[in-house]
Design a protein around this motif. Structure first.
Motif, PDB file in Angstrom:
ATOM      1  N   ALA A 119       0.820  -1.207   0.000  1.00 35.08           N
ATOM      2  CA  ALA A 119       0.000   0.000   0.000  1.00 35.08           C
ATOM      3  C   ALA A 119       0.860   1.264   0.000  1.00 35.08           C
ATOM      4  O   ALA A 119       0.498   2.278  -0.614  1.00 35.08           O
ATOM      5  CB  ALA A 119      -0.927  -0.005   1.210  1.00 35.08           C
ATOM      6  N   LEU A 120       1.993   1.218   0.675  1.00 31.61           N
ATOM      7  CA  LEU A 120       2.867   2.396   0.759  1.00 31.61           C
ATOM      8  C   LEU A 120       3.443   2.786  -0.600  1.00 31.61           C
ATOM      9  O   LEU A 120       3.679   3.972  -0.866  1.00 31.61           O
ATOM     10  CB  LEU A 120       4.002   2.143   1.753  1.00 31.61           C
ATOM     11  N   VAL A 121       3.683   1.802  -1.453  1.00 35.01           N
ATOM     12  CA  VAL A 121       4.347   2.104  -2.732  1.00 35.01           C
ATOM     13  C   VAL A 121       3.431   1.941  -3.943  1.00 35.01           C
ATOM     14  O   VAL A 121       3.805   2.319  -5.054  1.00 35.01           O
ATOM     15  CB  VAL A 121       5.603   1.218  -2.912  1.00 35.01           C
ATOM     16  N   ALA A 122       2.239   1.382  -3.754  1.00 31.61           N
ATOM     17  CA  ALA A 122       1.354   1.147  -4.900  1.00 31.61           C
ATOM     18  C   ALA A 122       0.932   2.447  -5.567  1.00 31.61           C
ATOM     19  O   ALA A 122       0.766   2.497  -6.794  1.00 31.61           O
ATOM     20  CB  ALA A 122       0.111   0.362  -4.459  1.00 31.61           C
ATOM     21  N   GLY A 123       0.751   3.502  -4.787  1.00 34.03           N
ATOM     22  CA  GLY A 123       0.347   4.771  -5.380  1.00 34.03           C
ATOM     23  C   GLY A 123       1.396   5.321  -6.318  1.00 34.03           C
ATOM     24  O   GLY A 123       1.087   5.751  -7.434  1.00 34.03           O
ATOM     25  N   ALA A 124       2.647   5.281  -5.889  1.00 32.58           N
ATOM     26  CA  ALA A 124       3.717   5.838  -6.708  1.00 32.58           C
ATOM     27  C   ALA A 124       3.997   4.986  -7.936  1.00 32.58           C
ATOM     28  O   ALA A 124       4.248   5.510  -9.022  1.00 32.58           O
ATOM     29  CB  ALA A 124       4.989   5.973  -5.866  1.00 32.58           C
ATOM     30  N   LEU A 125       3.946   3.665  -7.797  1.00 33.83           N
ATOM     31  CA  LEU A 125       4.316   2.790  -8.902  1.00 33.83           C
ATOM     32  C   LEU A 125       3.154   2.473  -9.833  1.00 33.83           C
ATOM     33  O   LEU A 125       3.347   2.336 -11.039  1.00 33.83           O
ATOM     34  CB  LEU A 125       4.898   1.484  -8.349  1.00 33.83           C
ATOM     35  N   LEU A 126       1.958   2.328  -9.269  1.00 33.41           N
ATOM     36  CA  LEU A 126       0.815   1.889 -10.074  1.00 33.41           C
ATOM     37  C   LEU A 126      -0.293   2.921 -10.172  1.00 33.41           C
ATOM     38  O   LEU A 126      -1.262   2.717 -10.897  1.00 33.41           O
ATOM     39  CB  LEU A 126       0.234   0.595  -9.479  1.00 33.41           C
ATOM     40  N   GLY A 127      -0.175   4.023  -9.444  1.00 33.48           N
ATOM     41  CA  GLY A 127      -1.222   5.026  -9.458  1.00 33.48           C
ATOM     42  C   GLY A 127      -2.468   4.614  -8.702  1.00 33.48           C
ATOM     43  O   GLY A 127      -3.534   5.210  -8.890  1.00 33.48           O
ATOM     44  N   GLU A 128      -2.367   3.611  -7.840  1.00 34.75           N
ATOM     45  CA  GLU A 128      -3.520   3.175  -7.058  1.00 34.75           C
ATOM     46  C   GLU A 128      -3.689   4.083  -5.842  1.00 34.75           C
ATOM     47  O   GLU A 128      -2.733   4.374  -5.140  1.00 34.75           O
ATOM     48  CB  GLU A 128      -3.348   1.727  -6.588  1.00 34.75           C
ATOM     49  N   LYS A 129      -4.911   4.507  -5.604  1.00 34.60           N
ATOM     50  CA  LYS A 129      -5.212   5.339  -4.447  1.00 34.60           C
ATOM     51  C   LYS A 129      -5.745   4.467  -3.322  1.00 34.60           C
ATOM     52  O   LYS A 129      -6.728   3.742  -3.496  1.00 34.60           O
ATOM     53  CB  LYS A 129      -6.242   6.411  -4.811  1.00 34.60           C
ATOM     54  N   VAL A 130      -5.082   4.523  -2.191  1.00 33.78           N
ATOM     55  CA  VAL A 130      -5.512   3.750  -1.032  1.00 33.78           C
ATOM     56  C   VAL A 130      -6.397   4.629  -0.166  1.00 33.78           C
ATOM     57  O   VAL A 130      -5.974   5.664   0.339  1.00 33.78           O
ATOM     58  CB  VAL A 130      -4.304   3.252  -0.220  1.00 33.78           C
ATOM     59  N   ARG A 131      -7.660   4.237  -0.029  1.00 38.77           N
ATOM     60  CA  ARG A 131      -8.618   5.028   0.721  1.00 38.77           C
ATOM     61  C   ARG A 131      -8.413   4.858   2.232  1.00 38.77           C
ATOM     62  O   ARG A 131      -7.831   3.874   2.679  1.00 38.77           O
ATOM     63  CB  ARG A 131     -10.046   4.612   0.335  1.00 38.77           C
ATOM     64  N   PRO A 132      -8.909   5.820   3.025  1.00 42.33           N
ATOM     65  CA  PRO A 132      -8.755   5.719   4.490  1.00 42.33           C
ATOM     66  C   PRO A 132      -9.292   4.408   5.058  1.00 42.33           C
ATOM     67  O   PRO A 132      -8.674   3.828   5.959  1.00 42.33           O
ATOM     68  CB  PRO A 132      -9.551   6.924   5.007  1.00 42.33           C
ATOM     69  N   ALA A 133     -10.452   3.950   4.544  1.00 45.28           N
ATOM     70  CA  ALA A 133     -11.015   2.698   5.055  1.00 45.28           C
ATOM     71  C   ALA A 133     -10.090   1.526   4.775  1.00 45.28           C
ATOM     72  O   ALA A 133      -9.991   0.583   5.577  1.00 45.28           O
ATOM     73  CB  ALA A 133     -12.387   2.448   4.427  1.00 45.28           C
ATOM     74  N   GLN A 134      -9.387   1.580   3.632  1.00 45.73           N
ATOM     75  CA  GLN A 134      -8.447   0.517   3.327  1.00 45.73           C
ATOM     76  C   GLN A 134      -7.257   0.533   4.276  1.00 45.73           C
ATOM     77  O   GLN A 134      -6.774  -0.509   4.706  1.00 45.73           O
ATOM     78  CB  GLN A 134      -7.970   0.630   1.879  1.00 45.73           C
ATOM     79  N   TRP A 135      -6.769   1.741   4.604  1.00 45.49           N
ATOM     80  CA  TRP A 135      -5.678   1.837   5.568  1.00 45.49           C
ATOM     81  C   TRP A 135      -6.095   1.255   6.913  1.00 45.49           C
ATOM     82  O   TRP A 135      -5.319   0.553   7.569  1.00 45.49           O
ATOM     83  CB  TRP A 135      -5.241   3.294   5.742  1.00 45.49           C
ATOM     84  N   VAL A 136      -7.326   1.547   7.333  1.00 43.84           N
ATOM     85  CA  VAL A 136      -7.832   0.990   8.587  1.00 43.84           C
ATOM     86  C   VAL A 136      -7.862  -0.536   8.501  1.00 43.84           C
ATOM     87  O   VAL A 136      -7.456  -1.246   9.436  1.00 43.84           O
ATOM     88  CB  VAL A 136      -9.233   1.538   8.904  1.00 43.84           C
ATOM     89  N   GLY A 137      -8.341  -1.038   7.365  1.00 45.06           N
ATOM     90  CA  GLY A 137      -8.391  -2.484   7.174  1.00 45.06           C
ATOM     91  C   GLY A 137      -7.016  -3.120   7.199  1.00 45.06           C
ATOM     92  O   GLY A 137      -6.817  -4.183   7.797  1.00 45.06           O
ATOM     93  N   LEU A 138      -6.036  -2.474   6.563  1.00 41.51           N
ATOM     94  CA  LEU A 138      -4.676  -3.012   6.540  1.00 41.51           C
ATOM     95  C   LEU A 138      -4.074  -3.049   7.944  1.00 41.51           C
ATOM     96  O   LEU A 138      -3.431  -4.023   8.337  1.00 41.51           O
ATOM     97  CB  LEU A 138      -3.801  -2.169   5.605  1.00 41.51           C
ATOM     98  N   GLY A 139      -4.297  -1.968   8.709  1.00 40.19           N
ATOM     99  CA  GLY A 139      -3.795  -1.956  10.083  1.00 40.19           C
ATOM    100  C   GLY A 139      -4.492  -2.981  10.954  1.00 40.19           C
ATOM    101  O   GLY A 139      -3.854  -3.670  11.765  1.00 40.19           O
ATOM    102  N   LEU A 140      -5.801  -3.104  10.785  1.00 40.96           N
ATOM    103  CA  LEU A 140      -6.568  -4.077  11.564  1.00 40.96           C
ATOM    104  C   LEU A 140      -6.131  -5.499  11.223  1.00 40.96           C
ATOM    105  O   LEU A 140      -5.984  -6.349  12.106  1.00 40.96           O
ATOM    106  CB  LEU A 140      -8.056  -3.892  11.265  1.00 40.96           C
ATOM    107  N   GLY A 141      -5.900  -5.736   9.930  1.00 45.03           N
ATOM    108  CA  GLY A 141      -5.480  -7.068   9.508  1.00 45.03           C
ATOM    109  C   GLY A 141      -4.144  -7.466  10.099  1.00 45.03           C
ATOM    110  O   GLY A 141      -3.971  -8.595  10.579  1.00 45.03           O
ATOM    111  N   PHE A 142      -3.189  -6.536  10.094  1.00 45.20           N
ATOM    112  CA  PHE A 142      -1.878  -6.874  10.655  1.00 45.20           C
ATOM    113  C   PHE A 142      -1.967  -7.088  12.157  1.00 45.20           C
ATOM    114  O   PHE A 142      -1.285  -7.968  12.710  1.00 45.20           O
ATOM    115  CB  PHE A 142      -0.852  -5.787  10.348  1.00 45.20           C
ATOM    116  N   SER A 143      -2.807  -6.308  12.848  1.00 47.29           N
ATOM    117  CA  SER A 143      -2.999  -6.517  14.284  1.00 47.29           C
ATOM    118  C   SER A 143      -3.545  -7.912  14.554  1.00 47.29           C
ATOM    119  O   SER A 143      -3.117  -8.591  15.503  1.00 47.29           O
ATOM    120  CB  SER A 143      -3.954  -5.469  14.849  1.00 47.29           C
ATOM    121  N   GLY A 144      -4.473  -8.335  13.707  1.00 49.02           N
ATOM    122  CA  GLY A 144      -5.022  -9.683  13.864  1.00 49.02           C
ATOM    123  C   GLY A 144      -3.976 -10.754  13.653  1.00 49.02           C
ATOM    124  O   GLY A 144      -3.895 -11.729  14.413  1.00 49.02           O
TER     125      GLY A 144
END
Length: 300
Positions: A119-144
């Motif tokens: 997610a940190l590099v996808a925007g720069a390399l692929l132009g993908e926009k990571v939405r706030p809800a996705q960031w929350v999901g990524l953090g929640l997933g790693f915590s799990g």
């Protein structure tokens, strides 16, 4: 003017919703296969043998069905590089980490950083926009994921942990770079000929490294043959083909988020097969990981 009827997107097929779940189920068994096979063979030798068998099998399939090869030399190069990263670097790191004594759960936790790194590099390399809800999901997933494998960290001596973690970190970089590279340069190719192009350089690289650093000795046993056959047929042919389909159809972050489900699924398989314990916190972690993946994969 007559408006053309839009073609349904691939995601509109109800069966397509099963592909991510099937991928997670198959991919998670890779850690179990490594645990079963590595007592009988060294890591790089194991991978070289596995890649060589897959290459021969896929060459036979390609010859039988006359599958099309990529038209341009540049496409061959991109597919080969993605294969070296996803299979060679990633699996080489995972197998060496487990072979050196790092528990599969901790290995999965390190590799579980991939969605956040992607997610940190996808925007720069692929132009993908990571939405706030996705960031929350990524953090929640790693915590799990962390909760699922937290109990296993204490089983590794602190002095040996750093050396064991190095191959796992290399694996993390390999799978992250490989997924992004494939999405950027070769998201679509024939899975049959593409498998040959991906696995052949991996087989050569592993054979060279194994010859230089290992004894290449193999203790043949029923358990080893089962592990080898499982990793060849179920992982290298089945799960990797599904991964290539997911990369072709979805965003890099969406695909990477699925790797959060690997440690919980592996823990469930280890509980069923080897009687490993599942704590209450691990069960909570599984729920958090699943919720995190659901959030991270929301496209709207």
């Amino acid at each position: 003017m007559t408006q053309a009827t839009p073609h349904p997107s691939p995601a509109s097929n109800p069966l397509d919703s099963l592909v991510p779940l099937l991928f997670v189920a198959l991919w998670s068994t890779g850690f179990i296969g490594a645990k079963l096979g590595l007592p009988y063979i060294e890591p790089l030798t194991f991978l070289g043998l596995r890649f060589a068998i897959v290459t021969v099998l896929m060459l036979a399939v390609v010859a039988l069905v006359r599958a099309p090869w990529p038209p341009a030399g540049r496409a061959w190069g991109h597919i080969a590089v993605s294969g070296l990263l996803v299979h060679g670097v990633y699996l080489g790191g995972v197998f060496m980490a487990i072979g050196h004594g790092l528990p599969s759960g901790i290995t999965a936790l390190v590799v579980g950083l991939q969605p956040l790194l992607t997610a940190l590099v996808a925007g720069a390399l692929l132009g993908e926009k990571v939405r706030p809800a996705q960031w929350v999901g990524l953090g929640l997933g790693f915590s799990g994921v962390a909760l699922v494998v937290a109990g296993k960290v204490a089983t590794v001596p602190a002095g040996a942990l750093v050396g064991m973690l190095l191959p796992a970190l290399v694996a993390l970089l390999g799978i992250t770079a490989g997924t992004l590279y494939q999405k950027r340069f070769c998201p679509s190719f024939d899975l049959r000929t593409g498998s040959v192009i991906q696995y052949l350089p991996c087989a050569i690289a592993m054979a060279v490294l194994a010859y230089a650093t290992e004894t290449m000795a193999i203790t043949w046993s029923g358990e080893f043959v089962f592990a080898l056959g499982w990793l060849v047929l179920v992982l290298s042919l089945g799960a990797v083909s599904l991964l290539n389909l997911l990369i072709r159809r979805g965003g890099a972050v969406n695909v990477a988020s699925l790797f959060y489900l690997t440690p919980p699924t592996t823990a469930l398989i280890a509980w069923a097969m080897f009687g490993e314990t599942l704590t209450g916190w691990a069960l909570v972690g599984m729920v958090l990981a699943a919720a995190g993946v659901w959030l991270a994969r929301q496209t709207r």
